[in-house]
Design a protein around this motif. Sequence first.
Motif, PDB file in Angstrom:
ATOM      1  N   GLU A   1       0.841  -1.211   0.000  1.00 16.12           N
ATOM      2  CA  GLU A   1       0.000   0.000   0.000  1.00 16.12           C
ATOM      3  C   GLU A   1       0.865   1.245   0.000  1.00 16.12           C
ATOM      4  OE1 GLU A   1      -3.012   0.490   3.184  1.00 16.12           O
ATOM      5  OE2 GLU A   1      -3.796  -1.368   2.305  1.00 16.12           O
ATOM      6  N   GLU A   2       1.927   1.213   0.817  1.00 14.49           N
ATOM      7  CA  GLU A   2       2.842   2.362   0.874  1.00 14.49           C
ATOM      8  C   GLU A   2       3.473   2.623  -0.490  1.00 14.49           C
ATOM      9  OE1 GLU A   2       3.944   1.688   5.550  1.00 14.49           O
ATOM     10  OE2 GLU A   2       5.502   1.333   4.045  1.00 14.49           O
ATOM     11  N   ARG A   3       3.759   1.539  -1.193  1.00 11.12           N
ATOM     12  CA  ARG A   3       4.356   1.691  -2.539  1.00 11.12           C
ATOM     13  C   ARG A   3       3.281   1.850  -3.614  1.00 11.12           C
ATOM     14  NH1 ARG A   3       7.514  -2.918  -1.014  1.00 11.12           N
ATOM     15  NH2 ARG A   3       6.733  -4.085  -2.783  1.00 11.12           N
ATOM     16  N   ARG A   4       2.052   1.925  -3.188  1.00 13.35           N
ATOM     17  CA  ARG A   4       0.886   2.058  -4.096  1.00 13.35           C
ATOM     18  C   ARG A   4       0.839   0.954  -5.134  1.00 13.35           C
ATOM     19  NH1 ARG A   4      -1.472   7.383  -3.750  1.00 13.35           N
ATOM     20  NH2 ARG A   4      -0.248   8.611  -2.323  1.00 13.35           N
ATOM     21  N   GLU A   5       1.200  -0.240  -4.713  1.00 14.78           N
ATOM     22  CA  GLU A   5       1.119  -1.387  -5.633  1.00 14.78           C
ATOM     23  C   GLU A   5      -0.250  -2.033  -5.515  1.00 14.78           C
ATOM     24  OE1 GLU A   5       4.081  -4.263  -6.577  1.00 14.78           O
ATOM     25  OE2 GLU A   5       5.595  -3.104  -5.509  1.00 14.78           O
ATOM     26  N   LYS A   6      -0.810  -2.373  -6.654  1.00 12.06           N
ATOM     27  CA  LYS A   6      -2.172  -2.891  -6.708  1.00 12.06           C
ATOM     28  C   LYS A   6      -2.188  -4.409  -6.442  1.00 12.06           C
ATOM     29  CE  LYS A   6      -5.633  -3.136 -10.313  1.00 12.06           C
ATOM     30  NZ  LYS A   6      -5.398  -3.817 -11.542  1.00 12.06           N
ATOM     31  N   VAL A   7      -3.190  -4.876  -5.719  1.00  8.57           N
ATOM     32  CA  VAL A   7      -3.386  -6.319  -5.558  1.00  8.57           C
ATOM     33  C   VAL A   7      -4.842  -6.629  -5.911  1.00  8.57           C
ATOM     34  CG1 VAL A   7      -3.411  -8.251  -3.919  1.00  8.57           C
ATOM     35  CG2 VAL A   7      -1.643  -6.496  -3.720  1.00  8.57           C
ATOM     36  N   ASP A   8      -5.065  -7.509  -6.875  1.00  4.92           N
ATOM     37  CA  ASP A   8      -6.431  -7.853  -7.278  1.00  4.92           C
ATOM     38  C   ASP A   8      -6.958  -9.064  -6.511  1.00  4.92           C
ATOM     39  OD1 ASP A   8      -6.704  -5.896  -9.423  1.00  4.92           O
ATOM     40  OD2 ASP A   8      -5.146  -7.066 -10.430  1.00  4.92           O
ATOM     41  N   PHE A   9      -6.051  -9.992  -6.218  1.00  4.96           N
ATOM     42  CA  PHE A   9      -6.457 -11.208  -5.507  1.00  4.96           C
ATOM     43  C   PHE A   9      -5.392 -11.605  -4.490  1.00  4.96           C
ATOM     44  CE2 PHE A   9      -9.629 -12.166  -8.754  1.00  4.96           C
ATOM     45  CZ  PHE A   9     -10.591 -12.851  -8.023  1.00  4.96           C
ATOM     46  N   ILE A  10      -5.843 -12.071  -3.351  1.00  3.14           N
ATOM     47  CA  ILE A  10      -4.960 -12.785  -2.426  1.00  3.14           C
ATOM     48  C   ILE A  10      -5.202 -14.260  -2.743  1.00  3.14           C
ATOM     49  CG2 ILE A  10      -4.583 -13.388   0.003  1.00  3.14           C
ATOM     50  CD1 ILE A  10      -5.560 -10.443   0.595  1.00  3.14           C
ATOM     51  N   THR A  11      -4.153 -14.949  -3.156  1.00  5.59           N
ATOM     52  CA  THR A  11      -4.358 -16.287  -3.724  1.00  5.59           C
ATOM     53  C   THR A  11      -3.609 -17.359  -2.941  1.00  5.59           C
ATOM     54  OG1 THR A  11      -4.486 -15.216  -5.884  1.00  5.59           O
ATOM     55  CG2 THR A  11      -4.247 -17.605  -5.871  1.00  5.59           C
TER      56      THR A  11
ATOM     57  N   LYS B   1     -10.244  -9.500  -2.906  1.00  3.48           N
ATOM     58  CA  LYS B   1     -10.856 -10.810  -3.159  1.00  3.48           C
ATOM     59  C   LYS B   1      -9.858 -11.952  -2.897  1.00  3.48           C
ATOM     60  CE  LYS B   1     -12.401  -9.283  -7.172  1.00  3.48           C
ATOM     61  NZ  LYS B   1     -12.873  -9.295  -8.528  1.00  3.48           N
ATOM     62  N   ILE B   2     -10.403 -13.097  -2.550  1.00  2.00           N
ATOM     63  CA  ILE B   2      -9.551 -14.236  -2.164  1.00  2.00           C
ATOM     64  C   ILE B   2      -9.794 -15.415  -3.119  1.00  2.00           C
ATOM     65  CG2 ILE B   2      -9.057 -15.911  -0.310  1.00  2.00           C
ATOM     66  CD1 ILE B   2     -10.021 -13.654   1.650  1.00  2.00           C
ATOM     67  N   ALA B   3      -8.694 -15.994  -3.593  1.00  2.00           N
ATOM     68  CA  ALA B   3      -8.773 -17.144  -4.507  1.00  2.00           C
ATOM     69  C   ALA B   3      -8.034 -18.342  -3.914  1.00  2.00           C
ATOM     70  CB  ALA B   3      -8.155 -16.774  -5.856  1.00  2.00           C
ATOM     71  N   VAL B   4      -8.495 -19.530  -4.258  1.00  2.00           N
ATOM     72  CA  VAL B   4      -7.777 -20.757  -3.872  1.00  2.00           C
ATOM     73  C   VAL B   4      -7.587 -21.606  -5.137  1.00  2.00           C
ATOM     74  CG1 VAL B   4      -7.761 -22.818  -2.407  1.00  2.00           C
ATOM     75  CG2 VAL B   4      -8.911 -20.745  -1.590  1.00  2.00           C
ATOM     76  N   ILE B   5      -6.345 -21.988  -5.371  1.00  2.00           N
ATOM     77  CA  ILE B   5      -6.034 -22.857  -6.520  1.00  2.00           C
ATOM     78  C   ILE B   5      -5.806 -24.261  -5.951  1.00  2.00           C
ATOM     79  CG2 ILE B   5      -4.504 -23.187  -8.535  1.00  2.00           C
ATOM     80  CD1 ILE B   5      -5.690 -20.372  -8.525  1.00  2.00           C
ATOM     81  N   THR B   6      -6.752 -25.160  -6.191  1.00  2.00           N
ATOM     82  CA  THR B   6      -6.698 -26.474  -5.537  1.00  2.00           C
ATOM     83  C   THR B   6      -6.694 -27.620  -6.548  1.00  2.00           C
ATOM     84  OG1 THR B   6      -7.936 -27.992  -4.090  1.00  2.00           O
ATOM     85  CG2 THR B   6      -9.234 -26.345  -5.229  1.00  2.00           C
TER      86      THR B   6
ATOM     87  N   VAL C   1     -12.497 -20.045  -6.883  1.00  2.00           N
ATOM     88  CA  VAL C   1     -11.815 -21.327  -6.675  1.00  2.00           C
ATOM     89  C   VAL C   1     -11.494 -21.915  -8.047  1.00  2.00           C
ATOM     90  CG1 VAL C   1     -12.065 -23.695  -5.809  1.00  2.00           C
ATOM     91  CG2 VAL C   1     -12.931 -21.781  -4.446  1.00  2.00           C
ATOM     92  N   SER C   2     -10.233 -22.292  -8.211  1.00  2.00           N
ATOM     93  CA  SER C   2      -9.818 -22.942  -9.455  1.00  2.00           C
ATOM     94  C   SER C   2      -9.475 -24.390  -9.128  1.00  2.00           C
ATOM     95  CB  SER C   2      -8.591 -22.233 -10.030  1.00  2.00           C
ATOM     96  OG  SER C   2      -8.115 -22.944 -11.151  1.00  2.00           O
ATOM     97  N   ILE C   3     -10.131 -25.323  -9.819  1.00  2.00           N
ATOM     98  CA  ILE C   3      -9.903 -26.742  -9.505  1.00  2.00           C
ATOM     99  C   ILE C   3      -9.260 -27.479 -10.685  1.00  2.00           C
ATOM    100  CG2 ILE C   3     -11.747 -26.905  -7.783  1.00  2.00           C
ATOM    101  CD1 ILE C   3     -13.518 -28.175  -9.865  1.00  2.00           C
ATOM    102  N   LYS C   4      -8.455 -28.433 -10.326  1.00  2.00           N
ATOM    103  CA  LYS C   4      -7.757 -29.246 -11.329  1.00  2.00           C
ATOM    104  C   LYS C   4      -8.647 -30.417 -11.753  1.00  2.00           C
ATOM    105  CE  LYS C   4      -3.417 -30.281 -10.339  1.00  2.00           C
ATOM    106  NZ  LYS C   4      -2.795 -29.448 -11.365  1.00  2.00           N
ATOM    107  N   VAL C   5      -8.898 -30.533 -13.050  1.00  2.00           N
ATOM    108  CA  VAL C   5      -9.584 -31.725 -13.573  1.00  2.00           C
ATOM    109  C   VAL C   5      -8.812 -32.160 -14.827  1.00  2.00           C
ATOM    110  CG1 VAL C   5     -11.772 -32.738 -14.342  1.00  2.00           C
ATOM    111  CG2 VAL C   5     -11.824 -30.791 -12.774  1.00  2.00           C
ATOM    112  N   ASP C   6      -7.773 -32.941 -14.621  1.00  2.00           N
ATOM    113  CA  ASP C   6      -6.968 -33.372 -15.767  1.00  2.00           C
ATOM    114  C   ASP C   6      -7.674 -34.469 -16.554  1.00  2.00           C
ATOM    115  OD1 ASP C   6      -4.978 -31.566 -15.219  1.00  2.00           O
ATOM    116  OD2 ASP C   6      -3.808 -32.956 -13.995  1.00  2.00           O
ATOM    117  N   THR C   7      -8.508 -35.212 -15.854  1.00  2.00           N
ATOM    118  CA  THR C   7      -9.361 -36.192 -16.531  1.00  2.00           C
ATOM    119  C   THR C   7     -10.589 -36.432 -15.667  1.00  2.00           C
ATOM    120  OG1 THR C   7      -9.584 -38.447 -17.376  1.00  2.00           O
ATOM    121  CG2 THR C   7      -8.126 -38.164 -15.489  1.00  2.00           C
ATOM    122  N   ALA C   8     -11.724 -36.608 -16.358  1.00  2.00           N
ATOM    123  CA  ALA C   8     -12.914 -37.046 -15.630  1.00  2.00           C
ATOM    124  C   ALA C   8     -13.373 -38.352 -16.254  1.00  2.00           C
ATOM    125  CB  ALA C   8     -14.010 -35.983 -15.719  1.00  2.00           C
TER     126      ALA C   8
END
Length: 320
Positions: free
Chosen positions: A70-80, A107-112, A132-139
Amino acid sequence: MKDKIVFGPVPSRRLGQSLGVNNIPPPKICSYSCVYCQIGRTKNFCGERQNFYPVEKVINDLRSTLTSLEERREKVDFITFVPDGEPTLDANLGREIEEIRKFTPIKIAVITNASLIWRQDVQEDLNKANLVSIKVDTAGSEEVWKKINRPAPSLDFKVILEGIKKFADGFKGTLLTETLLVKDVNDDEGDIRKTAGFLSFIKPAVAFIGIATRPPAEKWVIPPDEEKVNRAYHIFAQAGLTVELITGAGDKSGFGFTGNVENDLLNIVSVHPMSREQVEGFLKKAGASWKVVEQMLKENKIKEIDYRNQKYYLKNFTCR
Ligand code: SF4
């Protein structure tokens, strides 16, 4: 403990400026040992949730990083939550998300990898995230799942797929899926059709198709050729999915237009294969001629592929 829990922000096409939370201590602890994992083979296999870091440590690290950004005014779109390993193995994930909510609106994201998504407590934790991003390499095949993801022995393929369906049905945030294709492992047309059918049932906002772009855990892992990736793209699209490719170039560029026709075209075809007609339309708008494409083909930057009597153009994966 001196482990670095918070890192970034790093630019991500899916998440914008993403501040990473590594809530799993090194070395990697995971429920899978994917053949393409960029962190190497899993030595610490784990199919059960555990307490890793004290919640306060995660929160304090994050809070102090956010203050200095914040001090450096850097933007964050997601805490992941995107650790070296599987984030839902962390028994405190839900509490950590709740605590973050108390001091920031980011906003908060989880890569699972979704291997524990059948558990009620994991679903409850993931329901607290915005994305939420989920892995589906095969179903389509348990055999393929075992070959590509090499799961911990306690995990069950059908139970995971049912868990994904249940979670997707109740989740109010943005659901993404990621399917990473490995040549001769999960690039078979029948398997991809089954995976597409499953994904169309859970209706992700975007179904990403990826290839290994960094050195994989197993040396024999290589991406399918462009024809097969293009075919997978169209099978997913025909199943009604919004689909994007993750092939390296363009993934971090934000897909924006730079004014450089060649770069812009490369960025687009690394995400969406384009028909000849679409490329012609793009060039016309940019005031450029087909010579740009000829040059890119000559330099092996893109590939021309025949699919259902149409020519398509997509990024040449071997050219980085
Ligand atoms: S789930 Fe992710 S961290 Fe775990 S082995 Fe697979 S790629 Fe690596």
